[in-house]
Design a protein around this motif. Structure first.
Motif, PDB file in Angstrom:
ATOM      1  N   GLY A   1     -18.591   3.331 -14.524  1.00  0.00           N
ATOM      2  CA  GLY A   1     -19.564   2.390 -14.421  1.00  0.00           C
ATOM      3  C   GLY A   1     -18.801   1.141 -14.268  1.00  0.00           C
ATOM      4  N   ILE A   2     -17.637   0.874 -14.267  1.00  0.00           N
ATOM      5  CA  ILE A   2     -16.907  -0.557 -13.796  1.00  0.00           C
ATOM      6  C   ILE A   2     -16.560  -0.177 -12.651  1.00  0.00           C
ATOM      7  N   ARG A   3     -17.071  -1.148 -11.673  1.00  0.00           N
ATOM      8  CA  ARG A   3     -16.726  -1.437 -10.224  1.00  0.00           C
ATOM      9  C   ARG A   3     -15.752  -2.678 -10.124  1.00  0.00           C
ATOM     10  N   THR A   4     -16.020  -3.672 -10.962  1.00  0.00           N
ATOM     11  CA  THR A   4     -15.057  -4.759 -10.661  1.00  0.00           C
ATOM     12  C   THR A   4     -14.229  -5.022 -11.549  1.00  0.00           C
ATOM     13  N   VAL A   5     -12.861  -5.378 -11.395  1.00  0.00           N
ATOM     14  CA  VAL A   5     -11.875  -5.981 -12.329  1.00  0.00           C
ATOM     15  C   VAL A   5     -11.532  -7.512 -11.918  1.00  0.00           C
ATOM     16  N   ILE A   6     -11.338  -8.286 -12.984  1.00  0.00           N
ATOM     17  CA  ILE A   6     -10.922  -9.666 -12.852  1.00  0.00           C
ATOM     18  C   ILE A   6      -9.510  -9.525 -13.520  1.00  0.00           C
ATOM     19  N   VAL A   7      -8.449  -9.862 -12.832  1.00  0.00           N
ATOM     20  CA  VAL A   7      -7.086  -9.773 -13.292  1.00  0.00           C
ATOM     21  C   VAL A   7      -6.691 -11.318 -13.396  1.00  0.00           C
ATOM     22  N   THR A   8      -6.316 -11.747 -14.720  1.00  0.00           N
ATOM     23  CA  THR A   8      -5.838 -13.237 -14.930  1.00  0.00           C
ATOM     24  C   THR A   8      -4.540 -12.821 -15.548  1.00  0.00           C
ATOM     25  N   GLY A   9      -3.833 -14.051 -15.626  1.00  0.00           N
ATOM     26  CA  GLY A   9      -2.526 -13.944 -16.098  1.00  0.00           C
ATOM     27  C   GLY A   9      -1.419 -14.929 -15.601  1.00  0.00           C
ATOM     28  N   PRO A  10      -0.184 -15.050 -15.899  1.00  0.00           N
ATOM     29  CA  PRO A  10       0.704 -16.024 -15.373  1.00  0.00           C
ATOM     30  C   PRO A  10       1.252 -16.061 -14.231  1.00  0.00           C
ATOM     31  N   ASN A  11       1.686 -16.933 -13.576  1.00  0.00           N
ATOM     32  CA  ASN A  11       2.250 -17.007 -12.255  1.00  0.00           C
ATOM     33  C   ASN A  11       3.266 -16.190 -12.110  1.00  0.00           C
ATOM     34  N   THR A  12       3.723 -15.388 -11.091  1.00  0.00           N
ATOM     35  CA  THR A  12       4.919 -14.548 -11.191  1.00  0.00           C
ATOM     36  C   THR A  12       4.657 -13.435 -12.023  1.00  0.00           C
ATOM     37  N   GLY A  13       3.511 -13.325 -12.622  1.00  0.00           N
ATOM     38  CA  GLY A  13       3.273 -12.277 -13.439  1.00  0.00           C
ATOM     39  C   GLY A  13       3.001 -10.705 -12.855  1.00  0.00           C
ATOM     40  N   GLY A  14       2.868 -10.498 -11.881  1.00  0.00           N
ATOM     41  CA  GLY A  14       2.595  -9.328 -10.995  1.00  0.00           C
ATOM     42  C   GLY A  14       1.128  -8.936 -10.644  1.00  0.00           C
ATOM     43  N   LYS A  15       0.366 -10.075 -10.541  1.00  0.00           N
ATOM     44  CA  LYS A  15      -0.928  -9.884 -10.310  1.00  0.00           C
ATOM     45  C   LYS A  15      -1.193  -9.426  -8.773  1.00  0.00           C
ATOM     46  N   THR A  16      -0.453 -10.002  -7.757  1.00  0.00           N
ATOM     47  CA  THR A  16      -0.440  -9.562  -6.482  1.00  0.00           C
ATOM     48  C   THR A  16       0.226  -8.437  -6.134  1.00  0.00           C
ATOM     49  N   VAL A  17       1.187  -8.171  -7.085  1.00  0.00           N
ATOM     50  CA  VAL A  17       1.989  -6.835  -6.799  1.00  0.00           C
ATOM     51  C   VAL A  17       0.949  -5.553  -7.142  1.00  0.00           C
ATOM     52  N   ALA A  18       0.168  -5.973  -8.096  1.00  0.00           N
ATOM     53  CA  ALA A  18      -0.871  -4.990  -8.851  1.00  0.00           C
ATOM     54  C   ALA A  18      -1.765  -4.504  -7.565  1.00  0.00           C
ATOM     55  N   LEU A  19      -2.452  -5.819  -7.181  1.00  0.00           N
ATOM     56  CA  LEU A  19      -3.192  -5.561  -5.954  1.00  0.00           C
ATOM     57  C   LEU A  19      -2.651  -4.665  -4.694  1.00  0.00           C
ATOM     58  N   LYS A  20      -1.562  -4.983  -4.277  1.00  0.00           N
ATOM     59  CA  LYS A  20      -1.031  -4.182  -3.331  1.00  0.00           C
ATOM     60  C   LYS A  20      -0.616  -2.733  -3.518  1.00  0.00           C
ATOM     61  N   THR A  21      -0.452  -2.565  -4.876  1.00  0.00           N
ATOM     62  CA  THR A  21      -0.076  -1.400  -5.343  1.00  0.00           C
ATOM     63  C   THR A  21      -1.425  -0.490  -4.924  1.00  0.00           C
ATOM     64  N   LEU A  22      -2.451  -1.005  -5.764  1.00  0.00           N
ATOM     65  CA  LEU A  22      -3.813  -0.340  -5.577  1.00  0.00           C
ATOM     66  C   LEU A  22      -4.187   0.141  -4.259  1.00  0.00           C
ATOM     67  N   GLY A  23      -3.962  -0.836  -3.485  1.00  0.00           N
ATOM     68  CA  GLY A  23      -4.380  -0.880  -1.898  1.00  0.00           C
ATOM     69  C   GLY A  23      -3.494  -0.004  -1.221  1.00  0.00           C
ATOM     70  N   LEU A  24      -2.018   0.091  -1.251  1.00  0.00           N
ATOM     71  CA  LEU A  24      -1.403   1.279  -0.672  1.00  0.00           C
ATOM     72  C   LEU A  24      -1.512   2.451  -1.306  1.00  0.00           C
ATOM     73  N   PHE A  25      -2.053   2.452  -2.564  1.00  0.00           N
ATOM     74  CA  PHE A  25      -2.340   4.003  -3.017  1.00  0.00           C
ATOM     75  C   PHE A  25      -3.460   4.604  -2.351  1.00  0.00           C
ATOM     76  N   ALA A  26      -4.674   3.653  -2.305  1.00  0.00           N
ATOM     77  CA  ALA A  26      -5.795   4.108  -1.611  1.00  0.00           C
ATOM     78  C   ALA A  26      -5.496   4.590  -0.131  1.00  0.00           C
ATOM     79  N   LEU A  27      -4.656   4.049   0.441  1.00  0.00           N
ATOM     80  CA  LEU A  27      -4.311   4.251   1.925  1.00  0.00           C
ATOM     81  C   LEU A  27      -3.556   5.584   1.898  1.00  0.00           C
ATOM     82  N   MET A  28      -2.519   5.654   1.129  1.00  0.00           N
ATOM     83  CA  MET A  28      -1.678   6.858   0.981  1.00  0.00           C
ATOM     84  C   MET A  28      -2.445   8.149   0.598  1.00  0.00           C
ATOM     85  N   ASN A  29      -3.177   7.996  -0.415  1.00  0.00           N
ATOM     86  CA  ASN A  29      -4.029   9.181  -1.017  1.00  0.00           C
ATOM     87  C   ASN A  29      -4.880   9.593   0.259  1.00  0.00           C
ATOM     88  N   GLN A  30      -5.393   8.949   0.907  1.00  0.00           N
ATOM     89  CA  GLN A  30      -6.227   9.353   2.251  1.00  0.00           C
ATOM     90  C   GLN A  30      -5.748   9.631   3.438  1.00  0.00           C
TER      91      GLN A  30
END
Length: 791
Positions: free
Chosen positions: A320-349
């Motif tokens: 039921g959840i299709r959207t996640v809004i990630v907030t938090g401090p600079n240099t806190g790992g938000k962009t790394v989390a995005l890239k991790t999810l994207g790479l996992f999707a490509l690797m899985n497929q």
């Protein structure tokens, strides 16, 4: 899937690592060209095959690691009638068949048998007969075997070589002929044995001359009896070559009969090698395969596959959840989390195990789209914000119910209020399309957005309040704080600045609505004084002209005074010298008496007094000259202006609406003051001057829109200029703007390596006519364009 997403997520590096684990160059090329699968059944079949090979690697040793020769370029040659393979080509085919057979035999040990691979393994043709044919003619080192059909010819060649060496030995072993040779050892010329004969003995040894040395001292001669032996050897060698060519043609014909089988074997083995490379990579990364048929995103202890010391993260998007809004401090790992999810999707497929804990799951996406990082492009006239909008527009058009969109810093690069509005509109559009969506942002209003939508959930990057550092972990269900002040302090921003920022937050001085109201009032005040400013512009031009004339007269007067002073000094020195010479002559010619001594002392005292008087007169002339030029005197002070701190803060000229700085009283006009406005020093009535009190820095400056005359531009472009040329153009622009009353203009210097930008800012910082300067808004050029406000 698209190349831009691969670049932003660095998926190409994953492919490079896979390619280095392949056994053949053909397999590595296929890995580079391969696209992730988008059909769920195909993805699960691919993962089952790779997983089976991983299990085999874990329980069975002896995995084949030998490189597979590239035979794809050789196969077309077999289709040509009458073709003949080279020894190296035939050897490559034999090696490939043997090693491919060992790889296939090893894979047959996979639990479940060959069925898990489909036709890739069970349908491989048996080409072992081809390898037998090859290695009947060629040994394991890639050299021809000593077959019967070659052996007789080789024996004849060996016998002829012995006879040849005996014939040559009769020349090198004889004392009479040896002295005629440059070397006792024979040489080779065009495959024939010759003697190196000294040039002065050329007629003593008869034969065929093959070559003369560069110095002319040595002649390479093939003696007559050696010629016949060389000819015999050459004939036998040609016979051997013909026999080898015939054998290779026969071998090529036999291999060509199995050309289709070899092509099928090549395709099948390359496919299996790709699977083996993926299994080897999955095993080395210690990952697990995502659960099959997932309808939600669940990442447990997920580690970024390209970072050696990545902190594991958990990211869960429940049903039921299709959207996640990630907030938090600079240099806190938000962009790394995005890239991790994207790479996992490509690797899985792509059939790869994910570096995550068991229980992770991912849906199969038909498209993965990313907008990460700064896509600014000066060549395409794209600012940071414009670059993001171009990318997001393409994503909004392409995304669908099975798409995954990863948007980093959504709504950044522009006014926060407008950026938030655009971000919410983009979210609305993608949510209506039912796309999977993960967004990072610093806009506080988007945190509230996450609470008002059923299919949207907030997430926060954790921050350790005690150590004032991020933990790089995700907390689902709550929004995070940007903690910009803590991050700034941790990265070296002076404590005084940080505390000042905290006070602004506490007192709400950064209220946007108050800033807008202030700008509105300022515009009204400037509009009402437009005519006065234009009138003052004409008056200042006239004052400038008069000031230039006055400066010229003062320079002329200064020159006259210098000339006059030099003339008087010359006369004074001439007369004093004559008097002194007379006194000295008198002292030498007569006795020294008390009267003469007093006379000398009186002369020296008079000389000193005259010099002091001349110095005082010169100082008086200089003071008078200064008063004529600047109007300094000890006059009364106008009642409207009182000395003190108010003068240091400047004054406002009521008639012109301009600000200036009081220098000193004007002697020529009682009640007037000399006021510095820009580059000009003007005499102003004290009643028209209002002292200014200290005021906090303004958030921005607004200028009156005056038409710029020729040579003065509203936007000065310095791109393409050297620093010296650019600073000269900037100086002329500022001079012209002061004369015409133009208070605000823009300087386009670009970014590049930052040399031009730093030089322009350094010049503006030291320029007295400049009140303020700052970078333009992102959509107008950002750090490549500077707004300049004059005093």
């Amino acid at each position: 899937m698209n190349e831009r997403t691969y670049r932003l997520l660095e998926y190409g590096e994953i492919k490079n690592r896979l390619g280095r684990r392949a056994l053949s160059d053909e397999s590595a090329r296929i890995i580079q060209d391969e696209l992730p699968l988008v059909n769920g059944e195909e993805v699960e079949t691919l993962k089952a095959r790779v997983s089976a090979i991983v299990d085999l690697m874990n329980r069975e040793e002896g995995e084949p690691r030998e490189r597979l020769p590239a035979i794809a370029p050789i196969l077309p040659k077999l289709a040509v009638e009458g073709a003949c393979l080279e020894i190296e080509e035939a050897y490559a085919l034999g090696i490939f068949v043997e090693r491919a057979g060992r790889l296939a035999a090893w894979l047959l040990k996979v639990s479940g048998g060959p069925g898990v691979f489909g036709d890739s393994l069970s349908g491989l043709p048996d080409c072992s007969a081809t390898a037998l044919e090859v290695f009947r003619l060629i040994d394991r080192d890639g050299k021809l075997r000593d077959l019967d059909e070659f052996r007789a010819i080789k024996r004849r060649i060996a016998r002829l070589r012995d006879e040849l060496e005996a014939a040559v030995g009769r020349y090198t072993g004889n004392e009479d002929t040896r002295r005629m040779l440059q070397s006792p050892l024979p040489s080779q010329r065009d495959g024939r044995l010759v003697l190196a004969v000294k040039a002065n003995f050329r007629g003593r040894i008869r034969g065929i001359v093959h070559e003369v040395s560069a110095t002319g001292q040595t002649i390479f001669v093939e003696p007559g009896e050696v010629v016949e032996r060389n000819n015999d050897i050459l004939i036998e060698q040609r016979a051997l070559d013909a026999e080898i060519w015939r054998a290779l043609r026969v071998l090529t014909a036999r291999i060509a009969e199995r050309r289709e089988d070899l092509a099928a074997l090549c395709r099948g083995i390359v496919e299996l090698d790709v699977l083996r490379a993926k299994a080897r990579y999955s095993l080395e990364t210690g990952g697990s395969f995502a659960a099959a048929g997932a309808l939600s995103v669940v990442l447990k202890e997920a580690r970024h596959p390209l970072l050696d010391a990545a902190v594991p993260i958990d990211l869960v998007m429940e049903t039921g959840i299709r959207t996640v809004i990630v907030t938090g401090p600079n240099t806190g790992g938000k962009t790394v989390a995005l890239k991790t999810l994207g790479l996992f999707a490509l690797m899985n497929q792509s059939g790869l195990a994910l570096p995550a804990a068991e229980g992770s799951s991912l849906p199969v996406f038909d498209g993965v789209y990313a907008d990460i990082g700064d896509e600014q492009s000066l060549s395409q006239s794209l600012s940071t914000f414009s670059g993001h909008m171009v990318n997001i527009a393409a994503i909004a058009a392409a995304a669908g119910p099975r798409s995954l969109a990863l948007l980093d810093e959504l709504g950044s690069g522009t006014d926060p209020e407008e950026g938030s509005a655009i971000a919410m509109a983009i979210l609305d559009h993608l949510i209506e399309k039912n796309a999977w969506l993960v967004v990072t942002t610093h806009h506080g209003i988007l945190k509230n957005y996450g609470y008002t939508r059923e299919t949207v959930e907030n997430a926060a990057m954790e921050f350790d309040g005690q150590t004032l550092s991020p933990t790089f972990r995700i907390r689902m269900g709550v929004p995070g704080e940007s903690r910009a002040l803590d991050i700034a302090a941790r990265n070296g921003l002076p404590p005084a600045i940080v505390e000042k920022a905290r006070s602004y937050l506490a007192e709400e001085r950064a209220d946007v609505s108050a800033l807008i109201r202030g700008l509105r009032d300022k515009h009204r005040a400037l509009d009402s004084g437009r005519d006065l400013v234009r009138a003052e512009e004409l008056r200042l031009r006239e004052e400038r002209r008069k000031a230039d004339l006055r400066e010229l007269r003062l320079r002329q007067k200064e020159a006259e005074l210098k000339e006059k002073g030099l003339g008087q000094l010359g006369n004074f020195l001439s007369e004093s010298r004559k008097t002194l010479e007379n006194l000295v002559r008198e002292l030498r010619e007569a006795e020294i008496t008390r009267e003469k001594t007093l006379k000398v002392k009186e002369f020296l005292a008079g000389l000193e007094a005259a010099a002091a008087k001349g110095e005082r007169e010169l100082e008086d002339e200089r003071a008078l000259l200064a008063r004529d030029g600047e109007g300094i005197h000890e006059g009364g002070e106008p009642a409207a202006i009182t000395p003190g701190p108010a003068l240091r803060n400047g004054v406002e000229v009521l008639a012109a609406g301009r600000r200036g700085r009081v220098l000193w009283p004007d002697r020529k006009k009682k009640g007037n003051w000399i006021v510095e406005i820009g580059f000009l020093k003007l005499s102003m009535d004290g009643k028209e001057l209002v002292p200014l009190s200290p005021a906090p820095p303004k958030a921005c400056a607004v200028s009156v829109d005056l038409a710029a005359p020729a040579g003065v531009k509203l936007e000065l472009s310095l791109r393409g200029m050297r620093l010296e040329e650019a600073l000269e153009a900037l100086r002329r622009q500022i001079d012209g703007a002061v004369l015409t009353g133009l208070r605000e203009f823009a300087v386009v210097h670009g970014k590049g390596e930052g040399v031009l930008m730093k030089g322009v800012h350094e010049y503006l910082r030291n320029e007295r006519a400049v009140a303020d300067y700052y970078f333009s808004r992102p959509e107008l050029g950002g750090a490549g364009r500077t707004e300049v406000i004059l005093k």
